[in-house]
Design an enzyme around this catalytic site. Structure first.
Site, PDB file in Angstrom:
ATOM      1  N   ARG A   1       0.788  -1.079  -0.089  1.00  0.00           N
ATOM      2  CA  ARG A   1       0.170  -0.057  -0.122  1.00  0.00           C
ATOM      3  C   ARG A   1       0.896   1.191   0.099  1.00  0.00           C
ATOM      4  NH1 ARG A   1      -4.249   0.027   4.634  1.00  0.00           N
ATOM      5  NH2 ARG A   1      -5.021   1.810   3.502  1.00  0.00           N
TER       6      ARG A   1
ATOM      7  N   GLU B   1     -22.873   7.488  -3.143  1.00  0.00           N
ATOM      8  CA  GLU B   1     -24.134   6.737  -2.875  1.00  0.00           C
ATOM      9  C   GLU B   1     -24.495   7.389  -1.524  1.00  0.00           C
ATOM     10  OE1 GLU B   1     -23.013   2.924  -2.286  1.00  0.00           O
ATOM     11  OE2 GLU B   1     -22.824   2.353  -4.509  1.00  0.00           O
TER      12      GLU B   1
ATOM     13  N   SER C   1     -18.006   6.179   4.261  1.00  0.00           N
ATOM     14  CA  SER C   1     -19.473   5.286   4.297  1.00  0.00           C
ATOM     15  C   SER C   1     -20.091   5.910   5.817  1.00  0.00           C
ATOM     16  CB  SER C   1     -19.007   4.011   4.441  1.00  0.00           C
ATOM     17  OG  SER C   1     -18.256   3.697   5.359  1.00  0.00           O
TER      18      SER C   1
ATOM     19  N   HIS D   1      -6.451   8.928  11.437  1.00  0.00           N
ATOM     20  CA  HIS D   1      -6.108   7.488  11.547  1.00  0.00           C
ATOM     21  C   HIS D   1      -4.546   7.296  11.183  1.00  0.00           C
ATOM     22  CE1 HIS D   1     -10.505   6.027  10.783  1.00  0.00           C
ATOM     23  NE2 HIS D   1     -10.086   6.391  11.888  1.00  0.00           N
TER      24      HIS D   1
HETATM   25  P1  OAD Z   1     -15.272   3.158   2.764  1.00  0.00           P
HETATM   26  O1  OAD Z   1     -14.640   2.292   2.131  1.00  0.00           O
HETATM   27  O2  OAD Z   1     -15.992   2.755   4.206  1.00  0.00           O
HETATM   28  O3  OAD Z   1     -16.375   4.251   2.274  1.00  0.00           O
HETATM   29  C1  OAD Z   1     -15.776   5.022   1.221  1.00  0.00           C
HETATM   30  C2  OAD Z   1     -17.029   5.833   0.443  1.00  0.00           C
HETATM   31  O4  OAD Z   1     -16.701   6.523  -0.386  1.00  0.00           O
HETATM   32  C3  OAD Z   1     -18.285   5.070   0.181  1.00  0.00           C
HETATM   33  O5  OAD Z   1     -19.481   5.518   0.917  1.00  0.00           O
HETATM   34  C4  OAD Z   1     -18.380   5.284  -1.293  1.00  0.00           C
HETATM   35  O6  OAD Z   1     -19.703   5.450  -1.939  1.00  0.00           O
HETATM   36  C5  OAD Z   1     -17.647   6.620  -1.488  1.00  0.00           C
HETATM   37  N1  OAD Z   1     -16.938   6.895  -2.732  1.00  0.00           N
HETATM   38  C6  OAD Z   1     -16.388   6.112  -3.310  1.00  0.00           C
HETATM   39  N2  OAD Z   1     -15.902   6.460  -4.528  1.00  0.00           N
HETATM   40  C7  OAD Z   1     -16.093   7.772  -4.431  1.00  0.00           C
HETATM   41  C8  OAD Z   1     -15.972   9.078  -5.334  1.00  0.00           C
HETATM   42  N3  OAD Z   1     -15.288   9.068  -6.513  1.00  0.00           N
HETATM   43  N4  OAD Z   1     -16.626  10.161  -5.010  1.00  0.00           N
HETATM   44  C9  OAD Z   1     -17.394  10.213  -3.843  1.00  0.00           C
HETATM   45  N5  OAD Z   1     -17.616   9.457  -2.977  1.00  0.00           N
HETATM   46  C10 OAD Z   1     -17.114   8.140  -3.108  1.00  0.00           C
HETATM   47  O7  OAD Z   1     -14.204   4.095   3.423  1.00  0.00           O
HETATM   48  P2  OAD Z   1     -14.158   5.103   4.909  1.00  0.00           P
HETATM   49  O8  OAD Z   1     -15.436   5.663   5.064  1.00  0.00           O
HETATM   50  O9  OAD Z   1     -13.000   6.150   4.529  1.00  0.00           O
HETATM   51  O10 OAD Z   1     -10.030   2.907   8.902  1.00  0.00           O
HETATM   52  O11 OAD Z   1     -13.552   4.065   5.949  1.00  0.00           O
HETATM   53  C11 OAD Z   1     -13.534   4.474   7.080  1.00  0.00           C
HETATM   54  C12 OAD Z   1     -12.359   3.674   7.912  1.00  0.00           C
HETATM   55  O12 OAD Z   1     -12.426   2.360   7.753  1.00  0.00           O
HETATM   56  C13 OAD Z   1     -11.033   3.868   7.044  1.00  0.00           C
HETATM   57  O13 OAD Z   1     -10.125   5.022   7.832  1.00  0.00           O
HETATM   58  C14 OAD Z   1     -10.149   2.644   7.505  1.00  0.00           C
HETATM   59  C15 OAD Z   1     -11.465   1.568   7.386  1.00  0.00           C
HETATM   60  O14 OAD Z   1     -11.335   0.628   8.018  1.00  0.00           O
HETATM   61  C16 OAD Z   1      -8.903   1.736   9.700  1.00  0.00           C
HETATM   62  O15 OAD Z   1      -8.266   1.118   8.780  1.00  0.00           O
HETATM   63  C17 OAD Z   1      -8.747   2.133  10.829  1.00  0.00           C
END
Ligand code: OAD
Length: 258
Positions: free
Chosen positions: A80, A229, A203, A129
């Site tokens: 990564r 979404e 999300s 994070h």
């Molecule tokens: P997620 O993978 O849970 O969510 C990503 C979000 O981005 C989803 O709601 C998608 O619909 C949206 N998305 C994807 N592509 C997009 C785009 N081009 N424009 C706008 N929205 C888009 O990722 P996070 O919410 O960041 O933590 O996840 C939170 C945490 O969970 C991360 O920091 C990580 C993970 O486990 C740790 O590892 C501690």
């Protein structure tokens, strides 16, 4: 509260309303998740092509996972790191950086560990994070965190702490771990006191970060969500812009700055 959640596809017609809010705001918070870096070529976590569809987070992002399989976790992070090292800020990161011209008090709060907001020029970035380019002793032998020199990302075997000989690990937050207290305190304060919060590409499922939009609302802030979404946050926020961050944010920044 959800005055504008209706036609999920019409983000363009909502830009003027969002831009007006931004222009009137004194304090702005931009709260981001993995979706903001998707258009830089970095995978999200919970989308169908996301990391957690392929890798079990308990195995790859927890202290017990690292204890059990240090080499496997090390190699995943090394991979990564190499991906993130070549990723470049996309138009969403760039637009967020330009919004600083509107508000002297703009804070980016990110769950991402990729450093792309800073690379785009954002000046105040709170990394909830951590950052994949920082490392610490797994035993935190000299107090938490015991930061150590960052190893070369091509090293495929876990490296040992120069002080105590335990393995070192990325200084990121894993499941079952606390967020860095000072960063969390500043993020919570910024969320509680802002006038407008942009919630971009998350999300909204991981606590405590996912509580920040609620803190903002409780403080009377106008919350604008930008996501491909709807999420669990969508029904409660003020304005929803359904679209890709790399399209919506440049349009929003252009309208707000015009
Ligand atoms: P997620 O993978 O849970 O969510 C990503 C979000 O981005 C989803 O709601 C998608 O619909 C949206 N998305 C994807 N592509 C997009 C785009 N081009 N424009 C706008 N929205 C888009 O990722 P996070 O919410 O960041 O933590 O996840 C939170 C945490 O969970 C991360 O920091 C990580 C993970 O486990 C740790 O590892 C501690």
């Amino acid at each position: 509260m959800a005055e504008d959640v209706g036609d999920l596809n019409a983000w363009q017609v909502r830009i003027p309303a969002a831009a007006a809010r931004l222009r009137d705001a004194r304090r702005v918070v931009v709260f981001t998740g993995a979706g903001v870096s998707k258009e830089s070529g970095l995978a999200t976590f919970r989308d169908t092509d996301g990391a957690w569809a392929q890798f079990n987070p308990e195995d790859y992002a927890s202290p017990s996972g690292f204890r059990k399989q240090p080499r496997v976790v090390w190699q995943w992070y090394a991979h990564r790191r190499r991906e993130m090292a070549v990723a470049r800020p996309n138009p969403a990161h760039q637009a967020i950086a330009t919004l600083e011209a509107l508000s002297a008090q703009l804070v980016v709060i990110t769950q991402n560990i990729d450093g792309l907001h800073q690379a785009a020029g954002s000046r105040e970035v709170l990394e909830l994070h951590g950052n994949i380019e920082r490392f610490k002793c797994f035993a935190n032998c000299r107090g938490a965190p015991t930061l150590v020199p960052t190893p070369d990302p091509t090293i495929e075997e876990p490296v040992r702490c120069p002080y105590c000989g335990a393995f070192i690990r990325p200084a990121v937050v894993w499941f079952h771990e606390m967020l860095p207290a000072d960063v969390w305190e500043r993020a919570a304060e910024a969320a509680c006191t802002c006038d407008v919060m942009l919630v971009v590409g998350t999300s909204g499922l991981v606590e405590p970060a996912a509580s920040l939009p609620r803190y903002a609302q409780q403080g009377g802030c106008y919350v604008i969500e930008i996501n491909l979404e709807p999420t669990p946050l969508t029904a409660r926020i003020s304005l929803y812009l359904a679209g890709a961050a790399g399209e919506v944010l440049p349009a929003l920044a252009a309208a707000a700055l015009s």
